[in-house]
Scaffold this motif. Structure first.
Motif, short mmCIF file in Angstrom:
data_model
loop_
_atom_site.label_atom_id
_atom_site.label_comp_id
_atom_site.label_asym_id
_atom_site.label_seq_id
_atom_site.Cartn_x
_atom_site.Cartn_y
_atom_site.Cartn_z
N ASN A 148 -27.88 -30.43 -4.62
CA ASN A 148 -27.91 -29.91 -5.98
C ASN A 148 -27.69 -28.40 -5.94
O ASN A 148 -28.50 -27.67 -5.36
CB ASN A 148 -29.24 -30.24 -6.64
CG ASN A 148 -29.30 -29.81 -8.08
OD1 ASN A 148 -28.28 -29.71 -8.75
ND2 ASN A 148 -30.50 -29.53 -8.58
N ASP A 199 -22.06 -31.18 -5.15
CA ASP A 199 -23.29 -31.85 -5.57
C ASP A 199 -23.27 -33.31 -5.13
O ASP A 199 -22.21 -33.87 -4.82
CB ASP A 199 -23.43 -31.81 -7.10
CG ASP A 199 -23.90 -30.46 -7.62
OD1 ASP A 199 -24.46 -29.67 -6.84
OD2 ASP A 199 -23.71 -30.20 -8.82
N SER A 235 -21.59 -33.61 -10.21
CA SER A 235 -22.66 -33.77 -11.20
C SER A 235 -22.17 -33.52 -12.61
O SER A 235 -22.92 -33.72 -13.58
CB SER A 235 -23.80 -32.79 -10.89
OG SER A 235 -23.34 -31.45 -10.94
#
Length: 278
Positions: free
Chosen positions: A170, A197, A277
């Motif tokens: 992340n 991500d 993401s």
């Protein structure tokens, strides 16, 4: 001989209950499978051994780089929370960028709380081959497994048995970036790919030229080393370049369209507007 009516009724009730139980079991199994899906939650914890290298509060390598090709891993977003992976984890470079959580309870200084690390380097011999899974961590990430104020005590332990699990990467506020490597020219093009991500790792990379004889066609790049991918061309490459990425863990594909301009320069970084993401 026929069963009495009350026994027939009991048998019917029994079989209905049995079918309901089977249905409930199957439903729970399906739900549990989804709950443990890697993309949604950490997978199960497993055993590993760990050591550390470099400065006690450093990022590992003296040059803040490593066998994956990442640069300045002492700075955000890596912030020295990095590790070498043994062959099981490094995967000949395809494990570069993958994220894990690690925690220890085997030493009095351990906190038992998980720390998140990123694979940025390789440890392919020596103590790293003593266990099926081994992380040679930076001094900073190794110390992060300790209770507050006991980081040095934990580092003095040297080698520990820990628990680890794979987790999604992340990078808040960051999209995938492409750093054109030194030495790149019209017939040799190499890029470092970072900040993916999710899986964090890559299985394949393809390039599409914006002009020239192969414009509009995806051409496979090959892994040069670590997270650096290259294309040796039989003609002068013409930008802008689009890059297609496929992850190793889940096979997800993403395209960064026209991310590298026609007037690209070596040692320049080009940031996309996409990530897994998004």
């Amino acid at each position: 001989m026929a069963l009495p009516l009350h026994k027939q009724a009991s048998s019917i009730v029994y079989y209905i209950a049995l079918l309901a139980l089977i249905s409930l079991f199957n439903s729970c199994s399906c739900s549990e499978y989804k709950r443990l899906n890697y993309s949604d939650a950490p997978s199960s914890w497993g055993p590993a051994s760990v050591t550390w290298y470099g400065a006690p509060t450093g990022a590992g390598p003296d040059d803040n780089g490593g066998g994956c090709g990442f640069k300045n891993v002492n700075l955000p977003p890596f912030s020295s929370m990095t590790a070498c992976g043994n062959p099981t984890i490094f995967k000949s470079g395809k494990g570069c960028g993958a994220c894990y959580q690690v925690k220890c309870t085997s030493h009095p200084a351990c906190s038992g709380k998980p720390s998140t690390i990123t694979i940025t380097d390789a440890c392919l011999d020596g103590v790293c081959l003593d266990a099926p899974v081994h992380f040679d961590m930076s001094g900073t990430s190794f110390g992060s497994m300790a209770q507050p104020g006991r980081e040095d005590e934990l580092r003095h332990a040297g080698k520990l048995q820990i628990q680890y699990t794979r987790v999604p990467c992340n990078y808040p506020g960051l999209n995938i970036a492409f750093h054109v490597e030194e030495g790149s020219n019209p017939v040799y093009f190499a890029i470092l790919i970072e900040y993916e991500d999710g899986d964090g790792d890559l299985a394949s990379v393809d390039l599409m030229e914006g002009a020239g004889p192969t414009a509009g066609t995806w051409t496979p790049m090959r892994e040069s080393w670590g997270a650096i991918w290259r294309l040796d061309s039989d003609h002068a490459l013409q930008g802008p370049f689009s890059i297609r990425l496929s992850t190793l863990t889940s096979g997800k594909t993403l395209v960064a369209s026209n991310v590298i301009p026609a007037d690209w320069q070596p040692l320049s970084t080009y940031r996309s507007i996409v990530n897994y993401s998004n």
